[in-house]
Design an enzyme around this catalytic site. Sequence first.
Site, PDB file in Angstrom:
ATOM      1  N   THR A  80       0.832  -1.204   0.000  1.00 42.59           N
ATOM      2  CA  THR A  80       0.000   0.000   0.000  1.00 42.59           C
ATOM      3  C   THR A  80       0.867   1.256   0.000  1.00 42.59           C
ATOM      4  O   THR A  80       0.614   2.198  -0.760  1.00 42.59           O
ATOM      5  CB  THR A  80      -0.939   0.003   1.223  1.00 42.59           C
ATOM      6  OG1 THR A  80      -1.637  -1.247   1.291  1.00 42.59           O
ATOM      7  CG2 THR A  80      -1.966   1.126   1.116  1.00 42.59           C
ATOM      8  N   ASP A 134       2.279   5.393   5.745  1.00 45.08           N
ATOM      9  CA  ASP A 134       2.639   3.978   5.764  1.00 45.08           C
ATOM     10  C   ASP A 134       1.380   3.133   5.916  1.00 45.08           C
ATOM     11  O   ASP A 134       0.344   3.613   6.377  1.00 45.08           O
ATOM     12  CB  ASP A 134       3.607   3.688   6.915  1.00 45.08           C
ATOM     13  CG  ASP A 134       4.464   2.449   6.674  1.00 45.08           C
ATOM     14  OD1 ASP A 134       4.236   1.741   5.673  1.00 45.08           O
ATOM     15  OD2 ASP A 134       5.368   2.185   7.496  1.00 45.08           O
ATOM     16  N   GLY A 135       1.483   1.877   5.539  1.00 44.00           N
ATOM     17  CA  GLY A 135       0.373   0.954   5.669  1.00 44.00           C
ATOM     18  C   GLY A 135       0.359   0.287   7.031  1.00 44.00           C
ATOM     19  O   GLY A 135       1.136   0.622   7.926  1.00 44.00           O
ATOM     20  N   GLY A 148       4.703  -4.578  10.352  1.00 42.34           N
ATOM     21  CA  GLY A 148       5.961  -5.301  10.310  1.00 42.34           C
ATOM     22  C   GLY A 148       5.934  -6.657   9.651  1.00 42.34           C
ATOM     23  O   GLY A 148       6.944  -7.359   9.650  1.00 42.34           O
ATOM     24  N   GLU A 156      10.419   1.444  10.428  1.00 46.63           N
ATOM     25  CA  GLU A 156       9.105   2.089  10.342  1.00 46.63           C
ATOM     26  C   GLU A 156       8.777   2.805  11.652  1.00 46.63           C
ATOM     27  O   GLU A 156       8.330   3.962  11.647  1.00 46.63           O
ATOM     28  CB  GLU A 156       8.027   1.045  10.029  1.00 46.63           C
ATOM     29  CG  GLU A 156       8.067   0.538   8.597  1.00 46.63           C
ATOM     30  CD  GLU A 156       7.108  -0.612   8.357  1.00 46.63           C
ATOM     31  OE1 GLU A 156       6.672  -0.772   7.202  1.00 46.63           O
ATOM     32  OE2 GLU A 156       6.805  -1.361   9.304  1.00 46.63           O
ATOM     33  N   LYS A 174      -8.152  -4.911   6.616  1.00 43.05           N
ATOM     34  CA  LYS A 174      -7.201  -4.819   7.722  1.00 43.05           C
ATOM     35  C   LYS A 174      -7.855  -4.437   9.055  1.00 43.05           C
ATOM     36  O   LYS A 174      -7.183  -4.373  10.074  1.00 43.05           O
ATOM     37  CB  LYS A 174      -6.108  -3.792   7.385  1.00 43.05           C
ATOM     38  CG  LYS A 174      -5.326  -4.104   6.105  1.00 43.05           C
ATOM     39  CD  LYS A 174      -4.658  -5.449   6.173  1.00 43.05           C
ATOM     40  CE  LYS A 174      -3.630  -5.666   5.072  1.00 43.05           C
ATOM     41  NZ  LYS A 174      -4.149  -5.529   3.714  1.00 43.05           N
TER      42      LYS A 174
END
Length: 283
Positions: A80, A134-135, A148, A156, A174
């Site tokens: 993503t 970030d995803g 992770g 991250e 998710k």
Amino acid sequence: MNRTITAPCSASAALAAPCLKPKPLSCSRLAFTARRVAPSRMASVQVRALSQDELKQQAAWKAVEYVSSGMVLGLGTGSTAAYAVDRIGDLLESGELKDIIGVPTSERTYEQAKGRGIPLATLSEQPKLDLAIDGADEVDPFLNVVKGRGGALLREKMVEMASAKFVCIVDDTKLVKGLGGSGDAMPVEIVQFCWKYNLDRLQNLPEVAGCKAKLRENADGSPYVTDNSNYIVDLYFDTPIKDAKAAAAAISGLEGVVDHGLFLDMVDVCIIAAATGVEVREK
């Protein structure tokens, strides 16, 4: 504060039509018209469902709307986040964005961003970031997340903790009621030294009771090694973690643990793409 933005639909053009002023109809004409448009004769419009990749792209592009020229950006890792990196590259190339500096969270994001012409730096060079995109692998109702599974959790977390705002981008698969609830891995990065010792200690922690701990391996059976030359132990849960904060503290308290995939109280904005539209949740 939540707001919902309707996602563009590929079939919208097929549904659009000019507005015509109807002519008055007599009762007999109305009855005839009703017979003409009976349900059995009505034409159906097929609307194609968006793929998961298309949903990821929608979330990523929405997140890039938070970017403005002159920002220092944390560039996330994963399928993503890759859409966001590409979008930033496109906007730099077109001139719509200028003077952007990116801080990548993995070697593969570094290579992608470099290939798109995004100027890059490290946290040592840019210790304060304006925004990170970030995803996530899981998102709970309080915007706590698991990250992770792509193996980049340490970098991250470092980059996102250094950012003034963290925008998390996901598709609706998710979403979970509690962290660990998907049944997929919650990663813990550990040093290579005596890794079996730490795997056993992780599995026996009361705060994650009932979990199954497995060393992450490559396809050939060799241990997976992170960009930081560490191993990853993946924890699997049959039910959500009862107290994520207690679990995070207990895991971090073990010598030999570098970091874990519980990102608690870090997300400021979560952008969730679903077939019904793009939802923006803010703390």
